[in-house]
Motif scaffolding. Structure first.
Motif, PDB file in Angstrom:
ATOM      1  N   ARG A  51       5.235  15.772  52.246  1.00 17.06           N
ATOM      2  CA  ARG A  51       6.505  15.424  52.900  1.00 17.06           C
ATOM      3  C   ARG A  51       6.251  14.406  54.006  1.00 17.06           C
ATOM      4  NH1 ARG A  51       6.415  17.325  57.914  1.00 17.06           N
ATOM      5  NH2 ARG A  51       5.912  19.509  58.421  1.00 17.06           N
ATOM      6  N   PRO A  52       7.292  13.718  54.444  1.00 23.26           N
ATOM      7  CA  PRO A  52       7.093  12.792  55.560  1.00 23.26           C
ATOM      8  C   PRO A  52       6.861  13.553  56.859  1.00 23.26           C
ATOM      9  CG  PRO A  52       9.336  12.608  54.615  1.00 23.26           C
ATOM     10  CD  PRO A  52       8.670  13.737  53.932  1.00 23.26           C
ATOM     11  N   THR A 127       4.408  27.078  55.658  1.00 21.07           N
ATOM     12  CA  THR A 127       5.793  27.075  56.118  1.00 21.07           C
ATOM     13  C   THR A 127       6.167  25.676  56.630  1.00 21.07           C
ATOM     14  OG1 THR A 127       7.374  28.132  57.588  1.00 21.07           O
ATOM     15  CG2 THR A 127       5.141  27.908  58.452  1.00 21.07           C
ATOM     16  N   GLY A 128       7.364  25.250  56.286  1.00 15.38           N
ATOM     17  CA  GLY A 128       7.846  23.944  56.735  1.00 15.38           C
ATOM     18  C   GLY A 128       7.270  22.763  55.975  1.00 15.38           C
ATOM     19  N   SER A 129       6.630  23.019  54.836  1.00 16.64           N
ATOM     20  CA  SER A 129       5.993  21.912  54.108  1.00 16.64           C
ATOM     21  C   SER A 129       6.921  21.264  53.079  1.00 16.64           C
ATOM     22  CB  SER A 129       4.714  22.416  53.416  1.00 16.64           C
ATOM     23  OG  SER A 129       5.022  23.470  52.534  1.00 16.64           O
ATOM     24  N   GLY A 130       8.117  21.818  52.904  1.00 17.02           N
ATOM     25  CA  GLY A 130       9.088  21.173  52.024  1.00 17.02           C
ATOM     26  C   GLY A 130       9.289  21.840  50.671  1.00 17.02           C
ATOM     27  N   LYS A 131       8.983  23.107  50.552  1.00 20.35           N
ATOM     28  CA  LYS A 131       9.147  23.808  49.262  1.00 20.35           C
ATOM     29  C   LYS A 131      10.624  23.928  48.888  1.00 20.35           C
ATOM     30  CE  LYS A 131       6.982  27.392  50.916  1.00 20.35           C
ATOM     31  NZ  LYS A 131       6.632  26.867  52.229  1.00 20.35           N
ATOM     32  N   THR A 132      11.404  24.456  49.829  1.00 17.39           N
ATOM     33  CA  THR A 132      12.824  24.638  49.536  1.00 17.39           C
ATOM     34  C   THR A 132      13.493  23.284  49.330  1.00 17.39           C
ATOM     35  OG1 THR A 132      12.748  26.598  50.940  1.00 17.39           O
ATOM     36  CG2 THR A 132      14.919  25.787  50.360  1.00 17.39           C
ATOM     37  N   TYR A 133      13.096  22.324  50.130  1.00 18.31           N
ATOM     38  CA  TYR A 133      13.658  20.978  49.997  1.00 18.31           C
ATOM     39  C   TYR A 133      13.365  20.435  48.599  1.00 18.31           C
ATOM     40  CZ  TYR A 133      14.586  16.064  51.036  1.00 18.31           C
ATOM     41  OH  TYR A 133      15.086  14.795  51.008  1.00 18.31           O
ATOM     42  N   GLN A 141      20.519  24.565  52.899  1.00 22.51           N
ATOM     43  CA  GLN A 141      20.399  24.680  54.346  1.00 22.51           C
ATOM     44  C   GLN A 141      21.651  24.211  55.072  1.00 22.51           C
ATOM     45  OE1 GLN A 141      16.825  22.498  54.923  1.00 22.51           O
ATOM     46  NE2 GLN A 141      15.709  23.872  53.579  1.00 22.51           N
ATOM     47  N   ASN A 244       9.805  25.634  61.599  1.00 21.25           N
ATOM     48  CA  ASN A 244      10.923  25.402  60.671  1.00 21.25           C
ATOM     49  C   ASN A 244      12.155  26.147  61.162  1.00 21.25           C
ATOM     50  OD1 ASN A 244      12.550  24.846  58.514  1.00 21.25           O
ATOM     51  ND2 ASN A 244      11.215  25.754  56.954  1.00 21.25           N
ATOM     52  N   SER A 247      13.441  28.722  58.087  1.00 19.09           N
ATOM     53  CA  SER A 247      12.286  29.200  57.330  1.00 19.09           C
ATOM     54  C   SER A 247      12.682  30.361  56.413  1.00 19.09           C
ATOM     55  CB  SER A 247      11.208  29.663  58.308  1.00 19.09           C
ATOM     56  OG  SER A 247      10.116  30.176  57.593  1.00 19.09           O
ATOM     57  N   SER A 248      12.314  30.258  55.145  1.00 21.93           N
ATOM     58  CA  SER A 248      12.590  31.353  54.207  1.00 21.93           C
ATOM     59  C   SER A 248      11.647  32.496  54.514  1.00 21.93           C
ATOM     60  CB  SER A 248      12.368  30.884  52.775  1.00 21.93           C
ATOM     61  OG  SER A 248      12.998  29.648  52.564  1.00 21.93           O
ATOM     62  N   GLY A 280       6.600  30.483  52.894  1.00 22.04           N
ATOM     63  CA  GLY A 280       5.433  29.706  53.304  1.00 22.04           C
ATOM     64  C   GLY A 280       4.388  30.545  54.016  1.00 22.04           C
TER      65      GLY A 280
HETATM   66  N1  LIG Z   1      10.323  15.284  51.170  1.00 21.44           N
HETATM   67  C1  LIG Z   1      11.050  15.487  52.266  1.00 21.44           C
HETATM   68  N2  LIG Z   1      11.825  14.505  52.776  1.00 21.44           N
HETATM   69  C2  LIG Z   1      12.557  14.702  53.870  1.00 21.44           C
HETATM   70  N3  LIG Z   1      12.610  15.854  54.550  1.00 21.44           N
HETATM   71  C3  LIG Z   1      11.870  16.873  54.103  1.00 21.44           C
HETATM   72  C4  LIG Z   1      11.055  16.752  52.950  1.00 21.44           C
HETATM   73  N4  LIG Z   1      10.441  17.907  52.745  1.00 21.44           N
HETATM   74  C5  LIG Z   1      10.850  18.731  53.708  1.00 21.44           C
HETATM   75  N5  LIG Z   1      11.702  18.119  54.529  1.00 21.44           N
HETATM   76  C6  LIG Z   1      12.332  18.707  55.705  1.00 21.44           C
HETATM   77  O1  LIG Z   1      11.367  19.527  56.349  1.00 21.44           O
HETATM   78  C7  LIG Z   1      11.940  20.714  56.822  1.00 21.44           C
HETATM   79  C8  LIG Z   1      11.233  21.941  56.225  1.00 21.44           C
HETATM   80  O2  LIG Z   1      11.433  21.936  54.845  1.00 21.44           O
HETATM   81  P1  LIG Z   1      11.650  23.269  53.989  1.00 21.44           P
HETATM   82  O3  LIG Z   1      12.578  24.187  54.672  1.00 21.44           O
HETATM   83  O4  LIG Z   1      11.956  22.851  52.626  1.00 21.44           O
HETATM   84  O5  LIG Z   1      10.200  23.885  54.110  1.00 21.44           O
HETATM   85  P2  LIG Z   1       9.643  25.188  53.399  1.00 21.44           P
HETATM   86  O6  LIG Z   1       8.307  24.840  52.909  1.00 21.44           O
HETATM   87  O7  LIG Z   1      10.621  25.697  52.420  1.00 21.44           O
HETATM   88  O8  LIG Z   1       9.529  26.166  54.651  1.00 21.44           O
HETATM   89  P3  LIG Z   1       9.515  27.771  54.667  1.00 21.44           P
HETATM   90  O9  LIG Z   1       8.337  28.227  53.891  1.00 21.44           O
HETATM   91  O10 LIG Z   1       9.375  28.089  56.117  1.00 21.44           O
HETATM   92  O11 LIG Z   1      10.799  28.220  54.112  1.00 21.44           O
HETATM   93  C9  LIG Z   1      13.411  20.669  56.447  1.00 21.44           C
HETATM   94  O12 LIG Z   1      14.148  20.227  57.541  1.00 21.44           O
HETATM   95  C10 LIG Z   1      13.458  19.649  55.344  1.00 21.44           C
HETATM   96  O13 LIG Z   1      14.703  18.992  55.295  1.00 21.44           O
END
Ligand SMILES: Nc1ncnc2c1ncn2[C@@H]1O[C@H](COP(=O)(O)OP(=O)(O)OP(=O)(O)O)[C@@H](O)[C@H]1O
Length: 690
Positions: A51-52, A127-133, A141, A244, A247-248, A280
């Protein structure tokens, strides 16, 4: 660099690798594009998404330590760490959601699910690495506005692909969805109305691990399934922590069940497409979790540990201990991916039972499914150790193989299952009769001569032979099955004051009556988005090979039901039962097991221990464990009284369950008036029931 075997502790500084280490080589391009062949060993496909940097990370001045080298390679470089990893595909920070969908092989996975395979995609990472995204986009969200189409995740894109494919193939498919979460080691249905309630996880030889009483909802349009996804996601546990804001706190599994409706196609294919959004992994020191959050983190880390066998995640040896500072030095016994990554000949027992997550993923990881893993990482220098951990784990997962097998339900299998079902019901019937001191009279429909059921031996005609097509054997069997269902259900009903229904042990009445009230309440509050053509189907059921009588605990031992003044308010109940419309409870659905027959290799999986969920079980949940017939009829708890000469007269206002509905008939019919069905209709109905 990680050697072939497993190792513990933090990642060691690596010399700059010139080539990808053993076990991390990418398959040849040809192999990559190859469609999995049924029965042939197939590797898990693993793709990486970086992710960015977030605004906070940029503001903080975090360094970007992950760089895509192209061609599926990624390089991590930091002061003491330098490593290169290879994957099927790597999507860097600039990759669009569409690019991830097209480049990950997701489209092929959808097609394979339509061809009858059990396909799983799971997102894994810190956590916060972008899985749900990655899976859902930002939709889940921000409930207020739908996300822009460009941001839709793998799930929505797969739904579109599935519906398009279904239309273009002209195949007559039935699509349904179930959605559950594993929160603090409890499996909870995200589509069922009412407060979240733990569902039992069971095991059967033919189906492997499955969730009992899980609701499945039919859908026909994109709006309908997206609406279900949103509903379920809103019910999922999320919290804010330092890394996050959304966070899920649970692992979520959304499963699409794809069944061929064409009666002429026998064996029929029944595929599934399962999206797993893992919670995460986290270090509570960094997330700042305390109290409930740290308990959740502990549970998440433990289940991930059981899945991955990595040593980097915090997890106390004692589950009740605070996870703030303790680390596990060595993987515990359960570390499925690590063991599965070993060559087949060297594999020992795979401890799927170490967590609910690994049980539910057993088929996808080591069985007959086809699996895509999306590893998600942050490029920030602050997350280096978790990033390396994810990369090592993902590399290891690429060595895992499955032997894909399409799920087919043959005519023989249908008959066999029906026979087992009737046999189980018959045993239960006898047992109930014995308990109620009733004569040992077998049930019999008017239209069904007793020879239609001869128990073992002479089954439907000449021994061992299937009935010829278009013979009345199916309706006879159906009638018999329905008779047993109705009669057994009635025998479980609480006795009324006049003693119209044979009285059983006195505590049963209280229990049973108690059971129905929460169900009725939840049925009334059930919100069904009618506009989106969804249809609630009956919870997952499975025959128990040995039917059991209800195990009744003293009323005082039930949680949240002290003396039952609220649960069993007496006469009011009857009124409520009568005024409730017929369809507010989930409509019948074929059990998910129809898509879940395990291949022979999987059948020897160790039978699970009986894990009773904590908390206050739902009424139907308690009932379900009493045997198959209960499950068959529980979907009809609110049906009107059945007419029929052989029915026990029902007291006013009491709920009388019906047998499964006859296909095509809106109303339940008397057990004695079973119509004859065409072969195709009967087959279709049986497929649904089984
Ligand atoms: N590829 C991406 N581009 C832009 N924003 C992103 C990207 N991936 C993640 N994000 C942003 O980063 C944040 C964390 O992403 P996300 O909730 O998907 O993480 P997660 O891995 O599901 O976390 P958790 O395990 O805590 O639920 C969110 O605000 C999301 O919008």
């Amino acid at each position: 660099m990680e050697p072939e075997g497993e190792r513990g502790g933090d990642p060691q500084p690596d010399p700059l690798p010139r080539t990808l280490p053993r076990g991390q080589e990418r398959p040849s391009p040809g192999e990559e594009r190859e469609r999995p062949v049924e029965g042939r060993e197939t590797r898990l496909r693993v793709v990486l998404r970086v992710r960015p940097l977030t605004c906070t990370e940029t503001r903080r001045g975090d360094q970007q330590v992950v760089h895509s080298l192209g061609d599926g390679a990624v390089h991590v470089s930091a002061a003491r760490h330098d490593a290169t990893f290879g994957f099927s595909a790597v999507f860097d920070a600039g990759a669009s959601q569409e690019a991830v969908f097209e480049g990950s092989g997701m489209r092929q996975l959808v097609e394979l699910a339509m061809d009858g395979f059990s396909c799983t995609v799971f997102a894994f990472g810190q956590t916060g690495s972008g899985k749900t995204y990655t899976l859902m986009g930002p939709l889940a969200q921000s409930q207020a506005q739908p996300a822009s189409p460009a941001l839709l995740g793998l799930m929505q894109r797969s739904f579109t692909c599935l519906l398009e494919q279904s239309r273009s193939r002209g195949s007559d498919l039935t699509l349904s969805a179930s959605y559950l979460e594993i929160y603090n080691e409890q499996v909870r249905d995200l589509l069922s109305p009412g407060p979240p309630c733990a569902l039992p996880l069971r095991w059967s030889k033919t189906r492997g691990f499955y969730v009992e009483n899980q609701l499945s909802v039919e859908f026909e349009s994109l709006e309908a399934i997206v609406s279900l996804l949103l509903q379920g996601s809103q019910r999922r546990r999320t919290s804010a922590h330092a890394l996050n804001r959304h966070s899920s706190r649970s692992h979520a599994l959304l499963t699409i069940h794809i069944r061929s409706r064409a009666a002429s196609t026998c064996p029929s294919k029944q595929g599934t497409l399962c999206f797993v959004d893992l919670a995460g992994s986290e270090r509570v020191k960094e997330t700042g979790s305390s109290g409930e959050l740290s308990v959740e983190a502990n549970s998440i880390n433990r289940s991930l540990l059981a899945l991955a066998g990595d040593t980097l995640w915090e997890c106390p040896a004692d589950p009740h201990q605070s996870p703030v500072t303790s680390f596990v030095a060595h993987p515990p016994a359960g570390h499925c991916i690590s063991l599965l990554a070993k060559p087949r000949g060297k594999r020992t027992h795979i401890p799927y039972r170490d967590s609910k997550l690994t049980r539910l993923l057993a088929r996808s990881l080591g069985g007959s499914g086809i699996t895509l893993m999306v590893a998600c990482i942050s490029p920030s220098s602050r997350c280096l150790s978790e990033t390396l951990s994810t990369l090592h784990y993902a590399s290891r997962a690429r060595r895992v193989t499955t032997r894909p097998l399409a799920n087919r339900v043959s005519r023989e299998k249908l008959l066999q299952t029906l026979e087992q079902e009737i046999h189980a019901l018959q045993l239960e019937n006898l047992s109930l009769r014995q308990q109620l001191c009733l004569p040992r009279v077998p049930v019999r429909s008017k239209g069904n001569p007793p020879k239609a059921w001869a128990g073992s031996g002479d089954r439907y005609g000449p021994a061992g032979q299937l009935p010829p097509e278009r013979t009345p054997a199916w309706p006879s069997l159906y009638g018999l099955l329905r008779d047993f269902v109705v009669e057994n259900e009635q025998m479980r009903q609480p006795p009324d004051l006049n003693g119209d229904i044979p009285a059983g042990p006195s505590h049963r009445a209280t229990r049973s009556s108690c059971d129905s009230q929460p169900l009725l309440r939840s049925a009334r509050s059930l919100h069904v988005p009618h506009s989106h053509s969804v249809r609630h189907r009956r919870p997952d059921t499975t025959p128990s090979s040995v039917p059991r009588l209800p195990k009744l605990s003293p009323a005082s031992s039930r949680p949240s039901c002290p003396g039952c003044p609220q649960c069993c308010p007496g006469p009011v109940d009857a009124t409520m039962l009568q005024v409730l419309p017929v369809p507010p409870v989930p409509q019948p659905v074929p059990p998910e097991g129809s898509a879940g027959l395990l291949p022979p290799g999987q059948e020897d999986m160790a039978a699970p221990g009986s894990h009773q969920p904590h908390g206050h079980p739902q009424p139907h949940q308690r009932k379900r464990s009493h045997g198959r017939s209960r499950s068959l009829s529980q979907q009809h708890v609110l049906h009107r009284e059945l007419p029929g000469p052989e029915r026990v007269p029902s007291p006013e206002g009491r709920v009388i369950p019906s047998a499964p509905p006859w296909p095509g008939l809106p109303e339940p019919r008397a057990a004695g008036t079973v119509p004859l069905l065409q072969w195709e209709e009967a087959l279709d109905w049986l497929a649904e029931q089984i």
